[in-house]
Design a protein around this motif. Sequence first.
Motif, PDB file in Angstrom:
ATOM      1  N   ILE A 206     -16.593   7.909   6.358  1.00 53.90           N
ATOM      2  CA  ILE A 206     -15.902   7.060   6.016  1.00 53.90           C
ATOM      3  C   ILE A 206     -15.139   7.193   4.591  1.00 53.90           C
ATOM      4  N   ILE A 207     -15.901   7.487   3.369  1.00 49.79           N
ATOM      5  CA  ILE A 207     -15.399   7.544   2.264  1.00 49.79           C
ATOM      6  C   ILE A 207     -14.572   8.777   2.047  1.00 49.79           C
ATOM      7  N   LYS A 208     -15.079   9.773   2.815  1.00 54.29           N
ATOM      8  CA  LYS A 208     -14.276  11.188   2.572  1.00 54.29           C
ATOM      9  C   LYS A 208     -12.754  11.070   3.131  1.00 54.29           C
ATOM     10  N   TYR A 209     -12.848  10.541   4.431  1.00 53.21           N
ATOM     11  CA  TYR A 209     -11.713  10.184   5.240  1.00 53.21           C
ATOM     12  C   TYR A 209     -10.568   9.203   4.351  1.00 53.21           C
ATOM     13  N   PHE A 210     -11.326   8.176   3.615  1.00 55.45           N
ATOM     14  CA  PHE A 210     -10.471   7.386   2.689  1.00 55.45           C
ATOM     15  C   PHE A 210      -9.860   8.245   1.510  1.00 55.45           C
ATOM     16  N   LEU A 211     -10.533   9.183   0.906  1.00 61.75           N
ATOM     17  CA  LEU A 211     -10.193   9.998  -0.140  1.00 61.75           C
ATOM     18  C   LEU A 211      -9.124  11.037   0.247  1.00 61.75           C
ATOM     19  N   LEU A 212      -9.287  11.490   1.489  1.00 64.37           N
ATOM     20  CA  LEU A 212      -8.600  12.777   1.919  1.00 64.37           C
ATOM     21  C   LEU A 212      -7.298  12.365   2.956  1.00 64.37           C
ATOM     22  N   CYS A 213      -7.402  11.160   3.631  1.00 66.12           N
ATOM     23  CA  CYS A 213      -6.563  10.623   4.490  1.00 66.12           C
ATOM     24  C   CYS A 213      -5.675   9.496   4.462  1.00 66.12           C
TER      25      CYS A 213
ATOM     26  N   ASP B 244      -4.017   6.158   1.764  1.00 65.80           N
ATOM     27  CA  ASP B 244      -3.417   6.199   0.461  1.00 65.80           C
ATOM     28  C   ASP B 244      -3.888   4.960  -0.349  1.00 65.80           C
ATOM     29  N   LEU B 245      -5.101   4.824  -0.847  1.00 65.62           N
ATOM     30  CA  LEU B 245      -5.494   3.952  -1.633  1.00 65.62           C
ATOM     31  C   LEU B 245      -5.874   4.335  -2.841  1.00 65.62           C
ATOM     32  N   PRO B 246      -5.853   3.392  -3.806  1.00 63.11           N
ATOM     33  CA  PRO B 246      -6.286   3.954  -5.190  1.00 63.11           C
ATOM     34  C   PRO B 246      -7.907   4.507  -5.241  1.00 63.11           C
TER      35      PRO B 246
ATOM     36  N   LEU C  79      -9.905   1.581   7.556  1.00 59.94           N
ATOM     37  CA  LEU C  79      -9.646   2.850   7.259  1.00 59.94           C
ATOM     38  C   LEU C  79      -8.619   3.356   8.395  1.00 59.94           C
ATOM     39  N   ALA C  80      -8.951   2.981   9.590  1.00 63.41           N
ATOM     40  CA  ALA C  80      -7.982   3.257  10.556  1.00 63.41           C
ATOM     41  C   ALA C  80      -6.477   2.602  10.434  1.00 63.41           C
ATOM     42  N   PHE C  81      -6.819   1.554  10.042  1.00 62.07           N
ATOM     43  CA  PHE C  81      -5.364   0.565   9.725  1.00 62.07           C
ATOM     44  C   PHE C  81      -4.562   1.439   8.716  1.00 62.07           C
ATOM     45  N   GLU C  82      -5.230   1.723   7.739  1.00 63.13           N
ATOM     46  CA  GLU C  82      -4.590   2.704   6.558  1.00 63.13           C
ATOM     47  C   GLU C  82      -4.041   3.876   7.201  1.00 63.13           C
ATOM     48  N   ILE C  83      -4.748   4.568   7.922  1.00 65.23           N
ATOM     49  CA  ILE C  83      -4.339   6.049   8.258  1.00 65.23           C
ATOM     50  C   ILE C  83      -2.993   5.707   9.347  1.00 65.23           C
ATOM     51  N   VAL C  84      -3.123   4.972  10.238  1.00 64.73           N
ATOM     52  CA  VAL C  84      -2.202   4.642  11.253  1.00 64.73           C
ATOM     53  C   VAL C  84      -0.807   4.155  10.701  1.00 64.73           C
ATOM     54  N   ARG C  85      -1.168   3.335   9.730  1.00 63.51           N
ATOM     55  CA  ARG C  85       0.086   2.801   8.981  1.00 63.51           C
ATOM     56  C   ARG C  85       0.825   3.903   8.334  1.00 63.51           C
TER      57      ARG C  85
END
Length: 262
Positions: free
Chosen positions: A122-129, A131-133, A158-164
Amino acid sequence: MELSRIGSIQQVLHRADFQKRISEGKDITLLEVFYPLFQGYDSFKIKSDIEIGGTDQRFNLLMGRQIQKHYNMPEQDIITLPLIEGTDGIRKMSKSYGNYIGINEQPNNMFGKIMSIPDNLIIKYFLLCADLPEIDIEAIGNNMKSGKLNPRDAKLNLAFEIVRIYHGEKKAQKAKDEFIRVFSKKELPKKRDELKIQKGRIGIVDLLLKCGAVKSKGEAKRLIEQKGVKLNNEVIGSWGAEITLDGGEILQIGKRKFIRIG
């Protein structure tokens, strides 16, 4: 021949993946030995000043610099990016492994695939995929560790942020709502495929082939053995099963594919 004088066998065999294969008694082909030279020569031919690649390409990128130097050309700068594991959580994301999430996936599909990743990614995808601070991502990680945040809820975010990023906020919210409706509330998806087929008895394997859910009988049998096929929310327990179709049945293949039998 000129290229073969630029690099050495020791250099090539020093690669970690080659060292591992040597220790396991596995072959390394001559093509694999020469490949870094061929790739490096590309950098020389196109007069590359900067090259980007995954961390697994570091050796080949550096070979490009070495070849450029040999031919009295300014050496390129290189940028390496971390590799990301695919939805299986084991191998790097790759279309050939079938564990990839395409940037042109439909919103619901993209959302569902992201929700299927293991919690430890989860955290790795947040960091690499996403667009959050980084400070927000760090807070998400800390809250999951402390138990304040359920990994499932973090994954929904996470899914919401990436799809957005790829489809916009409206479609991302719709995909999120649909996922919650189908997988949390156990309701049927609003959009589903339709299959027009003659009513009556049919083998489940033949039905899967007719609806295009599988490419072979072997694949259908494996899917059924893995409990991946449901009819009207009932798991099909045997690939030898025959069913009676009256029309209106809902066939579910895997977690995300639903087909209404017409």
